[in-house]
Design an enzyme around this catalytic site. Structure first.
Site, PDB file in Angstrom:
ATOM      1  N   GLU A 196      -0.957  14.375 -26.087  1.00  0.00           N
ATOM      2  CA  GLU A 196      -1.128  15.831 -26.139  1.00  0.00           C
ATOM      3  C   GLU A 196       0.056  16.552 -26.803  1.00  0.00           C
ATOM      4  O   GLU A 196       0.513  17.584 -26.316  1.00  0.00           O
ATOM      5  CB  GLU A 196      -1.333  16.372 -24.709  1.00  0.00           C
ATOM      6  CG  GLU A 196      -2.590  15.830 -24.078  1.00  0.00           C
ATOM      7  CD  GLU A 196      -2.751  16.221 -22.626  1.00  0.00           C
ATOM      8  OE1 GLU A 196      -3.859  16.613 -22.247  1.00  0.00           O
ATOM      9  OE2 GLU A 196      -1.765  16.112 -21.857  1.00  0.00           O
TER      10      GLU A 196
HETATM   11  C1  ACM Z   1      -2.919  12.286 -20.279  1.00  0.00           C
HETATM   12  O1  ACM Z   1      -3.749  12.364 -19.360  1.00  0.00           O
HETATM   13  N1  ACM Z   1      -2.447  13.371 -20.848  1.00  0.00           N
HETATM   14  C2  ACM Z   1      -2.442  11.006 -20.761  1.00  0.00           C
END
Ligand code: ACM
Length: 498
Positions: free
Chosen positions: A315
């Protein structure tokens, strides 16, 4: 004549004190294959005989031979003062983690090739003894053989200690709980936007500033290096390898708040106590960022004997993609230069994967094939099956549901080998069940989301797919849940167990 009569009387007397007549054999001694073992062993062969096993109470001194010493220590800690006619034999014909237990003629023989196999064996043996009534003293156990080995070498659990911090004693209690189900890796998510949780020498503000907060603004915390080292060793004795994660280049607000020089244009940021993701990034163009990462990885690598270092990589929405690729390429080399194999969340597959970098699949199953094409292993953590912070259902008191609701049957009824296009058992290192902690504050909260689903996932990672059957699992799980409750482990009351 007289002497020999006296001798035999004495012998009889001594037999009478040491070995009272066995209690009558119950009519319903379960066969080995009927015991509610989780994870289900690969092979159980029932024998014809039932044997009486004489147990003693007392102190056992573990062997100084590490191959069996940890197994002996594990069993004596889990079943204090229970001593059994038990023999450990090392043999090189066993694969990693594999073992065999023979029950015959009042003797138990354990065979394995190495330390992990011995530990796996005593974890199974503890369940056999418990469900055969050994906690109460003498036992009858059906004869036969358990011949077992894991489907995947890596069965993991992840604890997010960044969104909420859990003190080392709580982590030890978690280790005790998961080790019993042959989970052999504990991934600690040590940093995120909301907190930095590990002391790094030379960077005091990481813990003075970066560790002070957590989600909702309650005080955070951190592990000193000494505490971390102690945790790693505690886990190791129970058969668990610790994997440290420093999430980067995103999920870094706590580090940026401590050291603005790591931020783009040196911008100062406030500590963050919310639950959004994707807004922070290291300045990937700055040498000082790589110097910092090199120092952090060097210290953590020195504190962590296990082979892995997790660099995060998920992310990173605030990092340009080209910059992200350059950054992940560089950090993989830093990790390797400190002797560790990198692990990254699945987005790292968009970089140039270094040899051995493990891709942890969580959201983008299409990236698994990229890993395979680069010759790299995949670690399976599909959020829709393995994320323990997902709620069971709409009635769950804590947890999230952005990926799915995950009732118990959903955690059990899937096959890692059919999860991603083109990926089969040989491409998969194993599975891991992450517990993200935005809504998790206490050990009770951890238990609530972890149990009983972790038992389903432990079996997914261990037991051959063709051996797994939902109704049989449910039968075994009911017995295990009763046992967990007597140990004080809070278990979510899943309707499917009724
Ligand atoms: C994640 O759940 N951001 C790896």
């Amino acid at each position: 004549m007289f002497l020999s009569r006296l001798a035999s009387l004495l012998l009889l007397a001594s037999l009478c004190t040491c070995a009272p007549a066995p209690p009558p054999q119950p009519v319903d001694v379960p066969k080995l294959s009927e015991l509610p073992l989780i994870p289900l062993p690969a092979t159980i062969s029932d024998g014809d005989e039932v044997s009486y096993y004489e147990t003693y109470s007392g102190e056992m001194t573990p062997s100084s031979d590490a191959t069996i010493g940890d197994a002996q220590r594990y069993l004596s800690e889990r079943m204090p003062s229970l001593i059994l006619p038990l023999q450990y034999t090392t043999s090189d014909r066993f694969a990693e983690g594999a073992y065999r237990i023979d029950f015959a003629d009042g003797q138990i023989e354990i065979q394995a090739g190495e330390r992990e196999g011995m530990l796996n064996a005593v974890k199974t043996l503890e369940q056999v003894l418990h469900f055969s009534g050994a906690d109460a003293g003498a036992v009858y156990i059906a004869g036969g053989t358990i011949d077992d080995q894991p489907r995947f070498p890596y069965r993991g659990y992840m604890l997010d200690v960044a969104r909420h911090f859990f003190p080392a004693d709580t982590v030890k209690q978690v280790i005790d709980r998961i080790a019993a189900y042959k989970i052999n890796h504990l991934h600690l998510h040590l940093s995120d936007d909301q907190g930095w949780r590990i002391e790094i020498k030379g960077y005091p503000r990481l813990t003075e500033v970066g560790a002070a907060t957590e989600v909702d603004g309650t005080p955070g915390g951190f592990y000193t290096q000494e505490e971390y080292r102690d945790l790693v060793e505690y886990a190791m004795h129970k058969g668990i390898t610790v994997i440290p994660e420093i999430d980067m280049p995103g999920h870094t607000n706590a580090a940026l708040a401590a050291y603005p020089i790591l931020n783009v244009e040196g911008a100062e940021v406030e500590p963050y106590i919310g639950t959004k993701v994707g807004f922070s990034t290291f300045d990937v163009d700055q040498d000082s960022v790589y110097t910092f990462i090199d120092d952090v990885v060097e210290q953590l690598a020195a504190l962590t004997p296990g082979p892995y270092f997790h660099l995060g990589g998920d992310e990173s929405n605030a990092t340009d993609h080209e910059d992200y690729v350059r950054f992940v390429n560089e950090v993989q080399q830093i990790v390797r230069s400190h002797g560790k194999s990198p692990i990254g969340w699945d987005e790292v597959a968009t970089s140039e994967l270094a040899e051995g970098t493990i891709v942890q699949l969580w959201a983008h199953s299409e990236y698994a094939l990229r890993a395979k094409e680069a010759g790299n292993p995949v670690l399976m953590s599909p959020a829709t099956r393995t994320y323990l912070d997902m709620q069971y259902d709409t009635a769950s008191r804590i947890g999230l549901h952005w990926a799915a609701y995950i009732p118990l049957d959903s955690a059990y009824l899937w096959d890692p080998a059919t999860q991603a296009e083109g990926i089969t058992d040989g491409d998969i290192l194993g599975i891991e069940a992450p517990l993200w902690s935005e809504t998790v504050r206490t050990l009770e909260d951890i238990d609530y989301l972890t149990f009983p689903r972790l038992l389903a996932l432990a079996e997914v990672g261990w037991t051959p797919q063709e051996r797994r059957e939902w109704e049989d699992f449910r039968r075994r799980l009911r017995a295990q849940v009763g046992w967990l409750e007597t140990q004080g482990v809070g278990v979510y009351e899943s309707r499917v167990l009724e």
